[in-house]
Motif scaffolding. Structure first.
Motif, PDB file in Angstrom:
ATOM      1  N   ILE A 103      56.584 -46.706  80.125  1.00  0.00           N
ATOM      2  CA  ILE A 103      56.169 -47.530  78.967  1.00  0.00           C
ATOM      3  C   ILE A 103      56.413 -48.996  79.276  1.00  0.00           C
ATOM      4  CG2 ILE A 103      58.415 -47.211  77.811  1.00  0.00           C
ATOM      5  CD1 ILE A 103      56.890 -47.308  75.145  1.00  0.00           C
ATOM      6  N   HIS A 104      57.454 -49.275  80.062  1.00  0.00           N
ATOM      7  CA  HIS A 104      57.676 -50.622  80.595  1.00  0.00           C
ATOM      8  C   HIS A 104      57.263 -50.588  82.066  1.00  0.00           C
ATOM      9  CE1 HIS A 104      60.774 -51.342  77.208  1.00  0.00           C
ATOM     10  NE2 HIS A 104      59.611 -51.868  76.897  1.00  0.00           N
ATOM     11  N   GLY A 105      56.219 -51.360  82.389  1.00  0.00           N
ATOM     12  CA  GLY A 105      55.525 -51.181  83.660  1.00  0.00           C
ATOM     13  C   GLY A 105      56.367 -51.320  84.920  1.00  0.00           C
ATOM     14  N   GLY A 106      57.487 -52.029  84.860  1.00  0.00           N
ATOM     15  CA  GLY A 106      58.316 -52.179  86.059  1.00  0.00           C
ATOM     16  C   GLY A 106      59.376 -51.107  86.207  1.00  0.00           C
ATOM     17  N   GLU A 107      59.515 -50.255  85.184  1.00  0.00           N
ATOM     18  CA  GLU A 107      60.589 -49.241  85.159  1.00  0.00           C
ATOM     19  C   GLU A 107      59.983 -47.924  85.634  1.00  0.00           C
ATOM     20  OE1 GLU A 107      62.336 -49.522  81.219  1.00  0.00           O
ATOM     21  OE2 GLU A 107      62.357 -51.702  81.346  1.00  0.00           O
ATOM     22  N   VAL A 108      59.957 -47.749  86.959  1.00  0.00           N
ATOM     23  CA  VAL A 108      58.967 -46.875  87.592  1.00  0.00           C
ATOM     24  C   VAL A 108      59.421 -45.449  87.905  1.00  0.00           C
ATOM     25  CG1 VAL A 108      57.591 -48.740  88.552  1.00  0.00           C
ATOM     26  CG2 VAL A 108      59.584 -47.956  89.811  1.00  0.00           C
ATOM     27  N   ARG A 166      54.884 -55.064  85.682  1.00  0.00           N
ATOM     28  CA  ARG A 166      55.598 -55.900  84.703  1.00  0.00           C
ATOM     29  C   ARG A 166      55.746 -55.149  83.392  1.00  0.00           C
ATOM     30  NH1 ARG A 166      51.997 -60.103  81.539  1.00  0.00           N
ATOM     31  NH2 ARG A 166      50.549 -58.589  80.708  1.00  0.00           N
ATOM     32  N   ARG A 167      56.666 -55.655  82.568  1.00  0.00           N
ATOM     33  CA  ARG A 167      57.068 -54.937  81.358  1.00  0.00           C
ATOM     34  C   ARG A 167      55.946 -54.752  80.334  1.00  0.00           C
ATOM     35  NH1 ARG A 167      62.185 -54.242  78.859  1.00  0.00           N
ATOM     36  NH2 ARG A 167      62.146 -54.283  76.603  1.00  0.00           N
ATOM     37  N   PRO A 168      55.238 -55.809  79.910  1.00  0.00           N
ATOM     38  CA  PRO A 168      54.261 -55.630  78.832  1.00  0.00           C
ATOM     39  C   PRO A 168      52.966 -54.976  79.291  1.00  0.00           C
ATOM     40  CG  PRO A 168      54.383 -57.944  79.461  1.00  0.00           C
ATOM     41  CD  PRO A 168      55.397 -57.228  80.282  1.00  0.00           C
ATOM     42  N   LEU A 206      60.974 -42.538  79.164  1.00  0.00           N
ATOM     43  CA  LEU A 206      61.694 -42.782  80.423  1.00  0.00           C
ATOM     44  C   LEU A 206      61.702 -44.265  80.791  1.00  0.00           C
ATOM     45  CD1 LEU A 206      60.194 -39.708  82.276  1.00  0.00           C
ATOM     46  CD2 LEU A 206      62.493 -39.912  81.296  1.00  0.00           C
ATOM     47  N   HIS A 207      62.903 -44.801  80.948  1.00  0.00           N
ATOM     48  CA  HIS A 207      63.118 -46.227  81.230  1.00  0.00           C
ATOM     49  C   HIS A 207      64.120 -46.424  82.371  1.00  0.00           C
ATOM     50  CE1 HIS A 207      61.576 -47.904  77.256  1.00  0.00           C
ATOM     51  NE2 HIS A 207      61.671 -46.611  76.975  1.00  0.00           N
ATOM     52  N   THR A 208      64.346 -47.734  82.660  1.00  0.00           N
ATOM     53  CA  THR A 208      65.392 -48.183  83.574  1.00  0.00           C
ATOM     54  C   THR A 208      66.189 -49.253  82.849  1.00  0.00           C
ATOM     55  OG1 THR A 208      63.641 -48.124  85.235  1.00  0.00           O
ATOM     56  CG2 THR A 208      65.797 -48.961  85.937  1.00  0.00           C
ATOM     57  N   THR A 209      67.512 -49.201  82.883  1.00  0.00           N
ATOM     58  CA  THR A 209      68.294 -50.241  82.208  1.00  0.00           C
ATOM     59  C   THR A 209      68.919 -51.208  83.201  1.00  0.00           C
ATOM     60  OG1 THR A 209      70.088 -50.761  80.699  1.00  0.00           O
ATOM     61  CG2 THR A 209      70.405 -48.843  82.085  1.00  0.00           C
TER      62      THR A 209
HETATM   63 ZN   LIG Z   1      62.461 -50.076  79.243  1.00  0.00          ZN
END
Ligand SMILES: [Zn+2]
Length: 552
Positions: A103-108, A166-168, A206-209
């Motif tokens: 959902i956040h393009g860099g969090e792969v 990128r995120r957006p 699913l994300h990356t923090t």
């Molecule tokens: Zn995220």
């Protein structure tokens, strides 16, 4: 989906050493093929899915919709035997789960991990499909994913791969703030095609923090908005997630914990979760009375480790859901029933939050990386304006901290029987319908005693997601009003009744805050001067007895 050239190419160019015929023809992800030096483009995701389907995996590949930049948002239904509709899934007694990557393009890593899980459903994990129908959007933000740049630019605190998106999304919107206002094509497509159509029992985002430096490979969160029906959320928070934490430790030796951050890393005082707002996907799903899990791989772990722990977490979520399918179904049915009764006044109408404060589950050890202020002579430790940037020491230490993993209300309003919207608010009625909410329209006028807000309104000076958010306060007045024919009525006596409150209660964090009602607030040039105005959303004390129709 038809067999495409890119699918054939992917099929022909991959081999897996060892194993039988299936193993030889099952594709590898871009991450696996490159030794975790790179992550998949959206086209590579499509090629992988085509190859998997060609190899006989129990999946059907389609598209949720199209991004702003014209890319397909791939959507996979994994089922055995194949189902093509939620009715078929229900008839087969299957629980529907929705997994969302990127959902956040860099969090792969979520994207790579869900592809690996889909491949395993063709083999070792096929039994999961005896209990589950698994829906997957591996690359939900395809525009963000494909906006590749060096990680130093797009994800400065991330440990590989070198090029990430990128995120957006393509409209420069953060999709994980868009769930109420639904301005992005990705949100609108998923509301229509996933939530309204399939009504998944459990969603995983699913994300990356890259927040506080801690000692866990992955952190997680249940839905946080206390306005959601409590049963499903408390099951996730108090039973499912603690069990998953134990399983990941025992079976994989992977340490995972509740998502959080500390205020002051040099002297940590509490471990605090993030905002409970329904603008975020997993909080939104909780408001719908369904289960959801936020997964945040630790950005300082290397890419391969992040893919692995995300994969293992997903596998155990699926195992747990398959094992507890009946209980999950029962809790959600009960939530639907209870919410509908509350709205109808047949059960006590709850007081729901319009503002919140953090709540704690108690003091526990939380493993953090010890941080130190930089040497005063160090140039490296200073950032713009002379502010000191803390330095990680590499030393992990368990701090005993209050774990603030929940929110409680700090100001409440009672759930009303419903809300009246002005006759001209057809766009808002349409948005509510996109959320799956039942909206009626009065065909004759109706006079009743209602609650109106004499509102004091101001706009935030700073822009956020293309909006100057509206801050609304004021005084509620109970008075008779005649609602004209054409007025929209949104009852809370429906399974999404608590989502109705969250979207429409003027003082909360709903559509009013995003400016949905701004044009009703005054003259052509705005209310001006801070003068009080009667807010256009009216609270109903009972459902109207006037004739109404349900279609726009
Ligand atoms: Zn995220």
């Amino acid at each position: 989906m038809t067999v495409s050239l890119r699918g054939l190419l992917a099929l022909l160019t991959v081999t897996a050493p060892g194993g039988g015929l299936a193993a030889q023809t099952l594709p590898q992800t871009a991450a696996e093929r490159t030794g975790y030096a790179s992550t998949s483009t959206n086209a590579e995701v499509g090629a992988f899915l085509d190859s998997l389907q060609l190899a006989g995996a129990p999946i059907a590949v389609s598209e949720l919709g199209t991004t702003a930049l014209g890319k397909p948002i791939y959507f996979v239904i994994a089922s055995d035997p194949a189902v093509t509709s939620p009715g078929e899934a229900a008839a087969a007694g299957k629980l529907v789960i929705y997994l969302q990557g990127n959902i956040h393009g860099g969090e792969v890593e979520g994207k790579e991990a869900v592809l690996a899980v889909l491949r395993e459903l063709a083999g070792a994990r096929r039994d999961l499909l005896q209990k589950l129908v698994i829906l997957v959007a591996p690359d939900y933000n395809a525009d963000g994913n494909d906006a590749f740049d060096p990680q130093a630019t797009n994800r400065s605190e991330q440990n590989g791969p070198e090029l990430v998106g990128r995120r957006p999304d393509g409209l420069n919107l953060d999709l994980n703030r868009d769930y109420f206002k639904a301005e992005a094509p990705e949100t609108r497509a998923s509301l229509a095609r996933v939530y309204d159509t399939w009504d998944p029992a459990l969603m995983v985002d699913l994300h990356t923090t890259d927040g506080t430096r801690h000692g866990y490979l992955l952190t997680y969160s249940p839905p946080l908005d206390p306005n959601g029906p409590p049963g499903p959320t408390l099951f996730v928070r108090d039973q499912m997630l603690p069990a998953l934490r134990k399983t990941l430790q025992d079976k994989y030796h992977e340490a995972i914990f509740d998502y959080g951050n500390v205020d002051n890393p040099v002297e940590p005082r509490s471990w605090d979760t993030y905002a409970p707002l329904g603008w975020y996907g997993t909080n939104y799903v909780g408001l719908r009375g369904r289960m959801a899990i936020l997964s945040e791989a630790y950005s300082h772990a290397d890419f391969k480790t992040r893919v692995q722990v995300t994969h293992d977490f997903l596998v155990e979520i699926l195992n747990y859901a398959a094992l507890h399918a009946d209980e999950i179904r029962r809790l959600e049915r009960e939530a639907d029933r209870q919410t509908t009764l509350e709205g109808a006044g047949l059960a006590l109408r709850p007081a729901l939050a319009v503002t919140y404060k953090l709540g704690s589950r108690g003091v526990e050890p939380v493993v953090l990386e010890v941080m130190k202020p930089p040497d005063s002579t160090s140039v490296r430790g200073r950032v713009g304006g002379g502010r000191q940037q803390l330095l990680p020491t590499g030393e992990l230490r368990a701090y005993r901290l209050p774990v603030n993993d929940r929110f409680v209300d700090s100001l409440t309003r009672p759930l009303p029987a419903g809300y009246y919207l002005p006759p001209a608010a057809g766009e808002i009625a349409a948005l509510l319908r996109l959320h799956g909410i039942h909206v009626q329209r009065l065909t004759a006028e109706w006079t009743d005693t209602v609650e109106t807000l004499v509102a004091q309104i101001s706009w935030a000076p700073r822009e956020f997601q293309g909006h100057h958010q509206v801050i609304i306060g004021g005084t509620w007045v109970t008075a008779p009003r005649t609602l004209p024919g054409g007025t929209h009525f949104v009852s809370t006596a429906q399974p999404l009744g608590r989502l109705v409150f969250s979207l429409l209660e003027p003082e909360g964090n709903g559509l009013a805050r995003w400016g949905a009602f701004d044009r009703y607030l005054g003259t052509e040039f705005g209310p001006g001067g801070g003068a009080a105005v009667e807010f256009p959303v009216v609270r109903a004390r009972r459902a109207p007895r006037a004739p109404a129709r349900s279609r726009p």
